[in-house]
Design an enzyme around this catalytic site. Structure first.
Site, short mmCIF file in Angstrom:
data_model
loop_
_atom_site.label_atom_id
_atom_site.label_comp_id
_atom_site.label_asym_id
_atom_site.label_seq_id
_atom_site.Cartn_x
_atom_site.Cartn_y
_atom_site.Cartn_z
N ASP A 4 62.29 -0.80 72.85
CA ASP A 4 62.86 0.01 71.77
C ASP A 4 61.80 0.97 71.23
O ASP A 4 60.71 0.56 70.84
CB ASP A 4 63.33 -0.95 70.68
CG ASP A 4 63.88 -0.26 69.44
OD1 ASP A 4 64.08 0.97 69.48
OD2 ASP A 4 64.13 -0.96 68.44
N HIS A 54 64.25 -1.76 63.09
CA HIS A 54 63.45 -1.44 64.27
C HIS A 54 61.97 -1.51 63.92
O HIS A 54 61.53 -1.00 62.89
CB HIS A 54 63.77 -0.03 64.78
CG HIS A 54 65.22 0.15 65.12
ND1 HIS A 54 65.71 -0.03 66.40
CD2 HIS A 54 66.29 0.48 64.35
CE1 HIS A 54 67.02 0.20 66.39
NE2 HIS A 54 67.39 0.51 65.16
#
EC number: 3.1.-.-
Length: 555
Positions: free
Chosen positions: A195, A368
């Site tokens: 990610d 995130h």
């Protein structure tokens, strides 16, 4: 060891959204995630954007499994369209966590796809799918049941992080399973697909647990009604809003179909606890005093048809905002959505609402990980190769630089594009021949390639409107029989300008006379001739380019 591991991103690379990746070995396929993204302002009339899965359609018989990392739309949302297109009987199994599978089942039911084999894959269990082994590794994100996916191949393990952060004090559940990540690293990770969303943000992301106390403080300052907007799938955040509402003696109303649906799924699985009698239906909101109600709504990204957007434009059937209300944005705009969010906020101020965003108070924590967490993931898994995903090209570049900073050779970092496969053999890794990729548009309930021409026409209509000119001509000589009819829709500054309309009719007559002199009688040719003449006339007079649609009728 012979053979080639092929990793082909069909979406989610060079963009944030529509994540879908194909992993191949020995002619067999496992698909990781089936996501979508929402349209930009230029995509007139488009409801959803899916990855182009033509490659899967062409190789459907080779698919052994689909595995979903978590239940967010950008990882799960396109599953119904993929299944419907490929065929329910063509996909042997779809794996995911308990909440993810429940959300997938709900989406498939809406599309009347009830025969799909959905299976919960518990954390730590390993299943076989053709030449692959599949394992989910527990990670923390802004939704329960988030996980990385370890795909075992004869050449080594390909590890997809999915969306993650290293939250040591999550609101629900345990921290990320760092010990299993380290074990995978010791066993040997061939490729890490990581990610990149917040790779450009230094340090470590805030824990989700900091949000609750700040929501409590915001609620304590509000005398009127409170509307909190967040992602419908952010069950952690909904739980924190419920706790803050309970502390301040307020009832809670859930507004937005996806919000109600996801909260019901979360409650049934034990991911969220709402005290009995605390929820009230949206139709009863006005029956409660302003200081006794909290509304939890969808629309944190300014989506055109979302509940909050409709409230901001005074178009919601059950909630009418008013001066004294406080709207709390417990989310940050996804890159690309900033304009829609700012427009919504401005409309809220116009109504007289107070607006609280993450800039005003720490009422949102990203799901995130930041740069130090990206480096931690690489250090734990110790991959031979790294392929940044889930980010625009800037963030993917920074992700690659972070990998090099912790010891991954530059030649082992691969920044791909959608449709470009990474091919790994015992001798090394390189990019292969690009495959077909792109976007599929959902327009209503149908999917397909809405051509650039259609989108251009929609933009033209939205900006300058349309003229429809109906001309009735003689079949014998092409001369005008009755005065032409002019219909205008959406053309700016035309109202009350009767002189222009009369002049336009004269221009139609002049064009028809010129065509008759040139003996142009074929309807298609005559319509093109009319279009060119009238488009030039309209531009000369209005300095605008509305769509011109001539209709020629022969009598």
């Amino acid at each position: 060891m012979s053979g080639t591991v092929r990793v082909l991103p069909l979406g989610g690379v060079g963009e944030i959204g529509k994540n879908m990746t194909v992993v191949e070995y020995d002619g067999r396929i496992v698909v990781v995630d089936c996501g979508l993204r929402f349209p930009t302002a230029e995509m007139m009339g488009i409801d959803l954007v899916l990855p182009d899965f033509t490659y899967l359609r062409e190789n459907v018989d080779a698919i052994d499994a689909i595995i979903i990392t978590h239940g967010h739309e950008d990882h799960l949302g396109s599953l119904p369209w993929v299944i419907r297109d490929l065929g329910e009987d063509k996909i042997p199994v779809v794996y995911g966590g308990q909440l993810t599978v429940a959300m997938a089942r709900s989406k498939l039911d809406e599309h009347k796809l009830r025969d799909v084999n959905l299976e919960v894959l518990p954390i730590g269990d390993v299943v076989e799918a053709g030449p692959f082994t599949l394992e989910r590794v527990h990670l923390t994100h802004s939704i329960p049941d988030a996980s990385g996916v370890a795909i075992g191949t004869p050449l080594g393990t390909v590890f997809f992080t999915g969306d993650y952060k290293f939250d040591q004090t999550p609101v629900i559940g345990a921290p990320a399973d760092m010990s299993r990540l380290a074990e995978l690293g010791r066993e040997g990770v061939l490729l890490l697909c990581g990610d990149s969303t917040n790779a450009d943000r230094p340090g470590i992301s805030d824990s989700e647990s900091i949000v609750g106390p700040h929501l409590d403080r915001v609620f304590g300052r509000c005398d009127g009604r409170i509307v909190v907007t967040c992602f419908a799938s952010n069950i952690h955040r909904v739980q924190q809003v419920v706790h803050a509402a309970e502390k301040h003696g307020r009832k809670v109303a859930l507004v937005g179909r996806s919000m109600r649906k996801n909260v019901n799924i979360g409650r049934s699985l034990g991911h969220i606890d709402i005290p009995e009698g605390m929820l009230v239906p949206p139709r009863e909101i006005d029956q409660w005093a302003d200081d006794k109600i909290v509304v939890i709504s969808t629309g944190s990204q300014g989506e055109p048809l979302s509940a909050l957007r409709r409230m901001a434009y005074r178009d919601h059937p059950q909630v009418e905002l008013k001066e004294g209300d406080t709207v709390v944005f417990s989310a940050t705009p996804i890159p690309g959505n900033e304009r829609a969010v700012n427009e919504t906020i401005d409309r809220l101020y116009h109504i007289g609402c107070s607006v609280v965003t993450a800039r005003d108070a720490p009422i949102h924590a990203s799901g995130h990980g930041y740069a130090e967490e990206v480096k931690m993931m690489i250090n734990l898994t110790r991959p031979k190769y790294v392929m940044p995903v889930h980010g625009d090209f800037k963030r993917m570049l920074i992700h690659g630089e972070l990998a090099q900073a912790v010891g991954v050779p530059r030649s082992h970092v691969f920044r791909s594009e959608n449709g470009t496969p990474l091919e790994i053999t015992a001798e090394g890794a390189k990019f292969g021949t690009p495959e077909h990729s792109g976007m599929i548009f959902v327009d209503g309930v149908d999917i397909g390639d809405v051509s650039d021409v259609a989108l251009r026409d929609r933009r033209m209509l939205s900006a300058d409107g349309i003229f429809i000119i109906v001309a009735t001509i003689s079949e014998e000589d092409g001369s005008s029989v009755v005065p032409p009819e002019v219909i205008a829709r959406g053309v700016p500054f035309l109202e009350g300008n009767d002189q222009f309309t009369d002049d336009l009719r004269e221009a139609v007559e002049d064009s028809l006379d010129a065509a008759a002199e040139q003996q142009i009688t074929e309807v298609d040719v005559l319509q093109n001739h009319l279009h060119d003449d009238l488009a030039q006339f309209i531009y000369d007079r209005l300095k605008r380019r509305p769509m011109v649609l001539p209709v020629v009728v022969e009598v």
